[in-house]
Design an enzyme around this catalytic site. Structure first.
Site, short mmCIF file in Angstrom:
data_model
loop_
_atom_site.label_atom_id
_atom_site.label_comp_id
_atom_site.label_asym_id
_atom_site.label_seq_id
_atom_site.Cartn_x
_atom_site.Cartn_y
_atom_site.Cartn_z
N ARG A 90 0.83 -1.21 0.00
CA ARG A 90 0.00 0.00 0.00
C ARG A 90 0.87 1.26 0.00
NH1 ARG A 90 -4.52 1.86 4.56
NH2 ARG A 90 -4.93 3.90 3.64
N ASN A 144 -10.70 -3.86 -1.25
CA ASN A 144 -10.56 -2.82 -2.27
C ASN A 144 -9.64 -3.26 -3.40
OD1 ASN A 144 -12.17 -0.62 -1.37
ND2 ASN A 144 -10.70 -0.24 0.27
N CYS A 164 -19.11 -1.16 0.96
CA CYS A 164 -18.24 -0.04 1.29
C CYS A 164 -18.88 0.71 2.46
CB CYS A 164 -18.11 0.89 0.08
SG CYS A 164 -17.07 2.33 0.35
N TYR A 244 -13.85 10.72 -1.86
CA TYR A 244 -12.97 10.28 -2.95
C TYR A 244 -13.09 11.15 -4.20
CZ TYR A 244 -11.97 6.20 -0.15
OH TYR A 244 -11.56 5.38 0.86
#
Length: 420
Positions: A90, A144, A164, A244
């Protein structure tokens, strides 16, 4: 009722376990199995999970194993919360795209594609093993990028629904601002995973009064501050975008900001280190306050609600990721969208959605095209497919950037890509 959590060694798992314990009437578990190859973490997380159940008087049995087949055997539902490559991968996803002046984020842009490429083959292998052990089991995907992963599962014929926490987070936030119980608030939530807008906030059900104008008038500053977007944008649009959308609406500003501070992965890695130290304390029998900084607020409640609807055949409306099935007429039926759906033992059936304004429909169509190409790259591999997906992404879209990002993505992920 038996539930298995694949990725059960995650430091986030005690949040799920706490939700299962508190909401036992909605989801009466007889057995919960945590599955993870990281046995050292699994011991710590599993021990705390048992103590949480014991403190709250839950009669269910909790066990853990690194044997996937044994863990999912006989499960009514399997929850997926994987991170292939861990926080180290990540951290790469969040940093190397910045070298090109592109946003570094684990679910969108080049970092999101890297995660999809690593994750989709692993999830599909797990799903096949679940199907062999129990073909009637439901798969609830938190992993994800949820939209792409869920589409991979559904396209392969698995009984799957994606989940989500953005929608439930907005529901809880709006309910608090309005001074009402969360179940009194329904959202006109529409889009793709991590690309959604709240176009109405209704009191008392899906046909109730739309109080979004009231919320924006009375609490617009607080909502905008939470989203880190200009209040004027919310007033102009009359909607509440998900956080987002900041990566799209303020891309260059976000890139400048990300270059000035440690990655979110680095922050989470430190939080996880401290959490695991806490979990090792045999006196700890509740989720620690620090876990709230780990992310994933309200996932446990959303997971209980969705799993309960699937296993108890309730037909209740949940906001999920599932096949479009004509809901948004400008997308293919097999695109995966995130909208309210009636959920029962047969799965998720999207509710009708009023026509989408071009400002939102255009971006949704663009990102769906990228997701088509991303899934193709994840399933079949190949440098050209990776390049095509990056070129199609609205946050990249330039040959020079797509070429450089393709090479960098492959260099950072070869150990996770069998074809690379």
């Amino acid at each position: 009722m038996k539930l298995a959590v694949v990725g059960g060694g995650s430091t986030y798992t005690p949040e799920l376990v706490d939700g299962f314990a508190r909401l036992r009437d909605a989801l009466p578990l007889a057995e919960l199995v945590l599955v993870d190859p990281a046995t050292d973490r699994l011991e710590l997380v599993g021990g705390l999970a048992r103590r949480i159940f014991a403190k709250q008087g839950h009669p269910g049995r909790i066990s853990w194993t690194d044997d996937l087949d044994a863990g999912v055997d006989g499960a009514d539902a399997v929850l997926l919360q994987l991170r292939v490559g861990g926080q180290a991968a990540r951290n790469q996803d969040e940093t190397w795209p910045l070298e090109c002046g592109c946003v570094g984020q684990e679910t969108t842009g080049a970092g999101g594609l890297a995660k999809a490429l690593r994750t989709v083959p692993v999830v599909l292998d797990i799903a096949e093993r679940v199907r062999r052990r129990n073909p009637d089991a439901w798969i609830v995907d938190f992993t994800n990028p949820v939209g792409i992963v869920t589409r991979a599962l559904l396209t392969a014929g698995h009984r799957a629904v994606g989940l989500c926490n953005v929608a439930i987070g907005f529901q809880r936030k709006f309910a608090k601002l309005l001074g009402v119980a969360p179940d009194q608030v329904s959202l006109d939530h529409v889009g793709l995973n991590h690309l959604t807008w709240e176009r109405a906030v209704r009191l008392g059900g899906t046909d109730g009064e739309d109080v979004l104008p009231k919320l924006l008038a009375e609490h617009g500053d607080a909502i905008a501050d939470d989203l880190r977007m200009p209040r004027a944008l919310l007033d102009r649009l009359g909607v509440v975008p998900s956080y987002y959308l900041r990566y799209f609406y303020q891309h260059d500003a976000v890139v400048r900001e990300l270059k000035t501070k440690p990655s979110r992965a680095a922050e989470v890695a430190e939080i996880e280190r401290r959490l695991l130290e806490m979990y090792a304390d045999p006196a700890l029998d509740e989720k620690p306050e620090l876990l709230g900084k780990r992310g994933g607020a309200f996932y446990s409640e959303a997971a209980v609600d969705l799993t309960s609807s699937l296993l108890r055949n309730t037909g209740e409306v949940r906001i999920v990721n599932t096949f479009n099935q004509g809901t948004l007429p400008f997308l293919p039926d097999d695109a995966v969208i995130e909208v309210p759906a009636a959920v029962d033992a047969g799965g998720a059936s999207p509710l009708p959605v009023r026509p989408l304004e071009p400002l939102y429909a255009g971006l949704i169509a663009h990102v769906t095209a990228y997701e088509d190409l991303a899934l193709e790259a994840a399933l079949k591999g190949g440098r050209e497919r990776v390049f095509d997906a990056l070129l199609a992404h609205p946050l990249i879209g330039q040959i020079e950037y797509a070429e450089q990002l393709t090479d960098t993505l492959l260099a950072h992920n070869r150990e996770h890509l069998a074809w690379a």
